[in-house]
Design a protein around this motif. Structure first.
Motif: not given
Length: 326
Positions: A26, A30, A231-232, A234-237, A239-240
């Motif tokens: 990821g 990214s 979005v690639t 990290s998929q942690e909330k 971070y998003i």
């Protein structure tokens, strides 16, 4: 700057060229899309800047678009440095502000009639294509050789290189964090307000002349690549949620850019029809002028024949009178 990372799973190629600690699929994905976005960003405004220079005009660009663009980019660059965002984000924000200044200067410079010279063809010449290809090959070649050489050095003597710098996390209750996020969110309405101005101007002009579709296509591609980079990573909330303003400022303008591209396609077809009709009218006018010239050419001999006939008749009458007298 070549540096090493505290963990063993980091990508040595990226650390050797860009001095960043990137690990995992990821993270690498990214990073790649982030630099694809930067590559597009470097050349995004160039097609329009080049067209303005060759045409010596810039009336195709909306003033609202330019003003909103530079406002959004200024908010974006401030937020990127306050929040210490990714290097690709910082570099992208600087590039956009630089080109904004150039385009605004061009717009007001070519508004003055004294600066509007003779237009030149906007098609890319063979020499231009060769120069662009040469620059691209040199850049890619340098990156690849630097990456392979430095990654080999990290594999052999990793300890001799310094540690890569890391960005400390900001306290969410700190003034710096709050101001940075406010600036980031302020860029969103600026970017969204920029496109309607251009769309409305295109509707009014009903032509694609002077407007570079390449600029909007490249900007849209750059924004979408940047969004994928976000979005690639990290998929942690958490971070998003931190990247939400940047994701929105990339996706929403891209949708508007698609609409502008659609306008360009429609108006380009209309421009071609107008050009064909204009050429037909020019041919008709040339044919009509030729016919008028031929008619005028025919009238001269007829007048001469009539004059000759009258002269001959007088001569015959004079001869008959002379014979009668004799």
């Amino acid at each position: 700057m070549v540096c090493r990372c505290p963990t063993n799973d980091y990508n040595k190629f990226i650390a050797g060229v860009f001095g960043e600690c990137i690990s995992g699929t990821g993270g690498v994905t990214s990073f790649i899309f982030g630099w694809i976005s930067i590559a597009f960003g470097f050349f995004s405004y160039y097609p329009q800047i080049r067209m303005n220079y060759l045409l010596k005009r810039s009336e195709a660009m909306s003033v609202a678009l330019l003003v909103c663009w530079i406002a959004g980019d200024l908010f974006n660059i401030i937020s990127c440095y306050i929040l210490d965002q990714l290097f690709t984000q910082k570099l992208m924000s600087v590039v956009f502000v630089f080109f904004d200044v150039i385009m605004i200067f061009q717009h007001f410079y070519y508004l003055q009639p004294k600066n509007q010279g003779v237009s030149k063809p906007t098609t890319f010449t063979t020499v231009e294509k060769f120069i662009y290809a040469f620059i691209a090959v040199v850049l890619v070649n340098n990156i690849l050789w630097s990456g392979f050489f430095n990654s080999f050095g990290l594999d052999v003597q990793e300890q001799k290189y310094p540690m890569c710098p890391t960005s400390p996390e900001l306290d969410k209750s700190s003034v710096k964090y709050i101001v940075g996020n406010v600036m980031a969110y302020l860029s969103i309405p600026c970017y969204l307000a920029s496109r309607p101005g251009q769309i409305i101007k295109n509707f009014k002009r009903k032509t694609a002349v002077g407007l570079s579709v390449g600029m909007f296509a490249i900007i849209s591609s750059a924004n979408m690549a940047q969004m994928i980079s976000y979005v690639t990573m990290s998929q942690e909330k958490s971070y998003i949620m931190q990247k939400v303003p940047y994701i929105l400022s990339a996706v929403l303008p891209s949708l508007c850019d698609m609409f502008v591209i659609g306008q360009w396609v429609v108006y380009s077809k209309m421009d071609k029809v107008k050009e064909i009709n204009m050429r037909k009218e020019q041919r008709k006018s040339i044919e009509v002028s030729k016919q008028d010239t031929e008619e005028q050419t025919l009238e001269v001999p007829l007048n001469e024949v009539e004059t000759c006939a009258e002269t001959c008749a007088i001569s015959v009458a004079s001869t008959q009178n002379l014979e009668g007298f004799l």
